[in-house]
Write a protein that holds these residues in place. Structure first.
Motif, PDB file in Angstrom:
ATOM      1  N   GLU A 145       9.783  -3.059  14.640  1.00 29.06           N
ATOM      2  CA  GLU A 145       8.369  -2.749  14.791  1.00 29.06           C
ATOM      3  C   GLU A 145       7.493  -3.947  14.454  1.00 29.06           C
ATOM      4  O   GLU A 145       6.433  -4.136  15.042  1.00 29.06           O
ATOM      5  CB  GLU A 145       8.009  -1.556  13.886  1.00 29.06           C
ATOM      6  CG  GLU A 145       6.569  -1.132  14.028  1.00 29.06           C
ATOM      7  CD  GLU A 145       6.333   0.304  13.576  1.00 29.06           C
ATOM      8  OE1 GLU A 145       7.202   0.853  12.875  1.00 29.06           O
ATOM      9  OE2 GLU A 145       5.289   0.862  13.920  1.00 29.06           O
ATOM     10  N   ARG A 146       7.934  -4.773  13.504  1.00 27.22           N
ATOM     11  CA  ARG A 146       7.120  -5.890  13.051  1.00 27.22           C
ATOM     12  C   ARG A 146       7.617  -7.225  13.616  1.00 27.22           C
ATOM     13  O   ARG A 146       7.098  -8.275  13.271  1.00 27.22           O
ATOM     14  CB  ARG A 146       7.078  -5.946  11.523  1.00 27.22           C
ATOM     15  CG  ARG A 146       6.588  -4.688  10.855  1.00 27.22           C
ATOM     16  CD  ARG A 146       5.119  -4.751  10.457  1.00 27.22           C
ATOM     17  NE  ARG A 146       4.846  -5.920   9.662  1.00 27.22           N
ATOM     18  CZ  ARG A 146       3.843  -6.760   9.884  1.00 27.22           C
ATOM     19  NH1 ARG A 146       3.019  -6.565  10.890  1.00 27.22           N
ATOM     20  NH2 ARG A 146       3.662  -7.794   9.100  1.00 27.22           N
ATOM     21  N   GLY A 147       8.630  -7.176  14.478  1.00 30.24           N
ATOM     22  CA  GLY A 147       9.168  -8.432  15.032  1.00 30.24           C
ATOM     23  C   GLY A 147       8.510  -8.823  16.349  1.00 30.24           C
ATOM     24  O   GLY A 147       7.424  -8.370  16.674  1.00 30.24           O
ATOM     25  N   GLU A 148       9.208  -9.703  17.087  1.00 28.74           N
ATOM     26  CA  GLU A 148       8.723 -10.131  18.408  1.00 28.74           C
ATOM     27  C   GLU A 148       8.835  -8.989  19.403  1.00 28.74           C
ATOM     28  O   GLU A 148       9.820  -8.270  19.417  1.00 28.74           O
ATOM     29  CB  GLU A 148       9.592 -11.296  18.915  1.00 28.74           C
ATOM     30  CG  GLU A 148       9.286 -12.626  18.281  1.00 28.74           C
ATOM     31  CD  GLU A 148       7.888 -13.127  18.636  1.00 28.74           C
ATOM     32  OE1 GLU A 148       7.591 -13.253  19.834  1.00 28.74           O
ATOM     33  OE2 GLU A 148       7.093 -13.378  17.696  1.00 28.74           O
TER      34      GLU A 148
ATOM     35  N   GLU B 145      -2.684  -5.727  12.618  1.00 29.06           N
ATOM     36  CA  GLU B 145      -1.529  -4.852  12.495  1.00 29.06           C
ATOM     37  C   GLU B 145      -0.226  -5.595  12.765  1.00 29.06           C
ATOM     38  O   GLU B 145       0.814  -5.280  12.200  1.00 29.06           O
ATOM     39  CB  GLU B 145      -1.683  -3.671  13.477  1.00 29.06           C
ATOM     40  CG  GLU B 145      -0.585  -2.639  13.344  1.00 29.06           C
ATOM     41  CD  GLU B 145      -0.955  -1.281  13.915  1.00 29.06           C
ATOM     42  OE1 GLU B 145      -1.934  -1.195  14.672  1.00 29.06           O
ATOM     43  OE2 GLU B 145      -0.261  -0.311  13.580  1.00 29.06           O
ATOM     44  N   ARG B 146      -0.279  -6.575  13.664  1.00 28.92           N
ATOM     45  CA  ARG B 146       0.943  -7.278  14.049  1.00 28.92           C
ATOM     46  C   ARG B 146       1.057  -8.659  13.408  1.00 28.92           C
ATOM     47  O   ARG B 146       1.967  -9.405  13.707  1.00 28.92           O
ATOM     48  CB  ARG B 146       1.023  -7.406  15.580  1.00 28.92           C
ATOM     49  CG  ARG B 146       0.964  -6.095  16.326  1.00 28.92           C
ATOM     50  CD  ARG B 146       2.323  -5.567  16.749  1.00 28.92           C
ATOM     51  NE  ARG B 146       3.081  -6.568  17.461  1.00 28.92           N
ATOM     52  CZ  ARG B 146       4.364  -6.849  17.208  1.00 28.92           C
ATOM     53  NH1 ARG B 146       4.999  -6.215  16.262  1.00 28.92           N
ATOM     54  NH2 ARG B 146       4.977  -7.773  17.894  1.00 28.92           N
ATOM     55  N   TRP B 149       1.435  -9.834   6.675  1.00 28.00           N
ATOM     56  CA  TRP B 149       0.940  -8.897   5.672  1.00 28.00           C
ATOM     57  C   TRP B 149       1.274  -9.429   4.286  1.00 28.00           C
ATOM     58  O   TRP B 149       2.313 -10.062   4.084  1.00 28.00           O
ATOM     59  CB  TRP B 149       1.607  -7.524   5.819  1.00 28.00           C
ATOM     60  CG  TRP B 149       1.207  -6.761   7.058  1.00 28.00           C
ATOM     61  CD1 TRP B 149       0.220  -7.065   7.944  1.00 28.00           C
ATOM     62  CD2 TRP B 149       1.824  -5.560   7.534  1.00 28.00           C
ATOM     63  NE1 TRP B 149       0.172  -6.117   8.939  1.00 28.00           N
ATOM     64  CE2 TRP B 149       1.149  -5.178   8.719  1.00 28.00           C
ATOM     65  CE3 TRP B 149       2.880  -4.748   7.069  1.00 28.00           C
ATOM     66  CZ2 TRP B 149       1.484  -4.031   9.438  1.00 28.00           C
ATOM     67  CZ3 TRP B 149       3.212  -3.613   7.790  1.00 28.00           C
ATOM     68  CH2 TRP B 149       2.521  -3.253   8.966  1.00 28.00           C
TER      69      TRP B 149
END
Lengths: 445, 445
Positions: A145-148, B145-146, B149
């Motif tokens: 979800e947080r990757g490329e 969001e992307r 963080w």
């Protein structure tokens, strides 16, 4: 014929695969994505209730010529076998020749993917869709979800990705999107009745077996290999709950006490009980189901229901039948197709959600009740004599293509009539008399 | 005194700020986060209905000694001023001396942040929380969001971040989380009645003004500077809808026809109408509200309601009162505090959601109805004579601290009684007779 489009379907489950076949026959390019590996290459995990295919499902399959392929892996069940503690009752589902069909989810899913591939749909497994740009029908795909992410643009996207749909997840974050998810306090666990050494079934093969016990129940549906897939439904907490059955001994004692005739046929009871997960049951509703002519939800992604009417897959397949009707009517006007589709299906999805929710009580309590079974007999007799005047609720849901909304409304009227009929003095003895028949005719007026 | 903890509150709105004051008085370190800039440094945007503070709100403010600060920016309204097309009626809300208080949301929010800062809470504005790790009470903060963080760990996190709460968003993705959001087909738009040149109010200052017109209505609440904040509630689509009023001329003609006495007092009608956004109204329910002793939702984040009872802020403030009661009772046992808090508040949140939803019809239609107003007079007379026997629903919600669940249940009983009383022959003439009084006494038995 429609103008050919590039269409993505997210979810390679039953509804996604069947939709793929329809869209391929419509001349479109179809890419089907799934976050999981190809189910044909792996052992299907033990967390499914067997499916009960009925008329709505068959219609959708036959509509694209794959019904017979599926019939070859299905077992007809024409009745409930009701296992009380001291005896076994049978209750036919419908008229002579009417059955629902037991199919293993894994087997059916593999078959549907084969059929969709044969129809020219392309599958992309282990591809995780994390988000979708609704206005551009663009999928965002990546390892995490947080990757490329890589972006893949289509003309249209269908979300057939189930109760926890990622496509819907994006739609939820828009204004004016109505949404609800409600979990039952009842969960379920899969168990297994293996075949006899000669491959035959240990219980009647052509029955849907139920052990109704009120707050909880056990069911068993036949498989082709002689085994039965069993499912225990039980509250998570409280007396007679999953929380209580926390060791081998308690599980075995519980089954011996409450399902005595199951002991001999479920040899690996405790082993399976602690190996298989306890799964949740959710009712999910939402609206709208579509975004312009770009994105549409279908099946569980827009109407997940509890399994007690055996209509989850059937309702999802009927979505496709109805969608196809509007495709034939409106041609390339996908905006109209999507609007008609959601307007027409939403009230029916709500109705089958309600009927399914109510049916837990019918299956788990009422099937053990003599009065209830008598009422069913009265209904059946009247319906056989006056088929134009009375189609029982179960038959309208299961053996007809009438809208679910109609089933719900007429079912409520029929229930009010039967409640009154059952108050007649000595109903147990006069149940098949002309008096009872005339009473129903009068109440129907 | 509790063991001091490091606590994060997400959301610097009314509930977040007041909760910060309570937790500071309890000796905790309090960090309050908001994704928006400090409201004290910016013009407040025109999309708020003025607030109506009533007894539940005052109790929570007085409980931590800040009631008087807030009273200084509030205007008491002891009645409804009902603008019919041809006349103006007044209807008192409660007994002599009972009022609700008009406060501008922006003014109150600035004051609450000042008070929380004075109490030692630290504010972090323009800090976007994208996610939270529930079990670790860790906030994930970043520009986008992307993007990157940063993680900030606390002992405990409160989600006071409103109807579209990010904290709840994470909780929603757990199993067994019940959730619903439902939008009304009615939206709202802010308009303005400016002060007279001498700073006085153009309409009666101590009234809640309503122009009830059935499907739509206009309301106006007084501000300290002599102006009124007006709100037009109207369906999005259909006859008499925002969709219809799509040019200057239509807006002006609509107001001239339907709100004739508003024309002279809303000078920038068309300008404001097209400058200000049309906002949506949502009812949001969920459960559970807490995660172990780590995370809790509060205010709109767990029970967003429509504004027609003026109880949104009051209910959120009452959450804090109740939470504080359990803090005093259970000390450092935060698990017990959170469990009691959600168990006790959830049914009350559902009840005020239902009452608020119903009250749109009361405000927009019934206040224009002579029969309804007569029923209110009868109720009021009876209640004054028998205060132990009859507290009107509005008063129980607004001028008492009785649970909302009780208000809903007793309100329904009272309504059934009044429906019967209103059927008495010649009720218009005998309404203040002993006969009517005795009838109510009899029905109450």
């Amino acid at each position: 014929m429609q103008k050919p489009l590039r269409i993505a379907i997210v979810g390679s489950g039953l509804v996604g695969s069947l939709l793929g076949i329809y869209l391929r026959k419509g001349g479109h390019t179809v890419h089907i994505y799934d976050r999981s590996p190809d189910i044909r290459t792996i052992q299907f995990s033990g967390r499914s209730i067997n499916l009960a295919m009925s008329d709505r499902g068959w219609k959708a399959l036959d509509g694209v010529g794959v019904g017979d392929e599926v019939r070859s892996i299905a077992i007809p069940m024409d009745k409930r076998a009701i296992h009380l503690k001291d005896k076994l009752n049978f209750q036919h589902y419908g008229k002579e020749g009417e059955s629902i069909y037991s199919i293993s989810r894994g087997t059916l899913n593999r078959k549907m993917i084969d059929l969709a591939e044969a129809a020219g749909a392309e599958f992309f497994f282990e591809q995780k869709i994390w988000d979708v740009s609704l206005a551009e029908a663009t999928l965002h795909i990546g390892e995490s979800e947080r990757g490329e992410w890589k972006d893949v643009k289509y003309d249209m996207v269908f979300g057939a990705d189930g109760a926890f749909s990622r496509i819907r997840h994006r739609m939820q974050r828009q204004s004016m999107f109505n949404y609800s998810q409600e979990f039952l306090n009842t969960g379920y666990k899969e168990l297994n009745i293996p075949a006899n050494p000669d491959g035959s079934h240990k219980l009647d093969k052509y029955s849907f077996h139920i052990w109704p016990r009120g707050e909880y129940m056990l069911i068993a549906l036949p498989n082709l290999d002689g085994s039965f897939t069993c499912t225990l439904f039980m509250p998570f907490e409280g007396e007679n709950s999953f929380a209580q059955l926390n060791d081998r001994q308690k599980v075995e004692a519980f089954f011996e006490k409450n399902f005595p005739d199951s002991i001999d046929v479920i040899p690996k009871l405790a082993e399976d009980f602690f190996k298989n997960p306890t799964s949740t049951l959710v009712t999910m509703k939402c609206y709208p189901w579509t975004y312009e002519d770009k994105v549409a939800l279908i099946g569980d992604a827009c109407h997940a229901i509890v399994p007690f009417y055996g209509q989850g897959m059937n309702a999802g397949f009927e979505d496709i039948t109805i969608l196809q009707e509007f495709i034939e009517q409106y041609g390339d006007d996908w905006k109209a197709i999507f609007e008609k589709y959601q307007d027409s299906r939403k009230p029916n999805a709500d109705a089958i959600a309600e009927l399914s929710y109510r049916n837990f009580m019918e299956m788990s309590s009422k099937t053990a009740d003599e009065k209830f079974l008598l009422a069913k007999r009265i209904e059946k007799r009247f319906s056989e004599k006056h088929p134009d005047k009375w189609l029982p609720l179960y038959s309208r849901v299961t053996f007809s293509h009438r809208p679910y909304t109609e089933a719900l409304a007429i079912g409520d009227k029929q229930k009010a009539i039967m409640d009154e009929v059952m108050l007649l003095p000595d109903i147990e003895t006069i149940w098949d008399s002309a008096q009872v028949e005339n009473k129903i005719l009068e109440l129907l007026r």
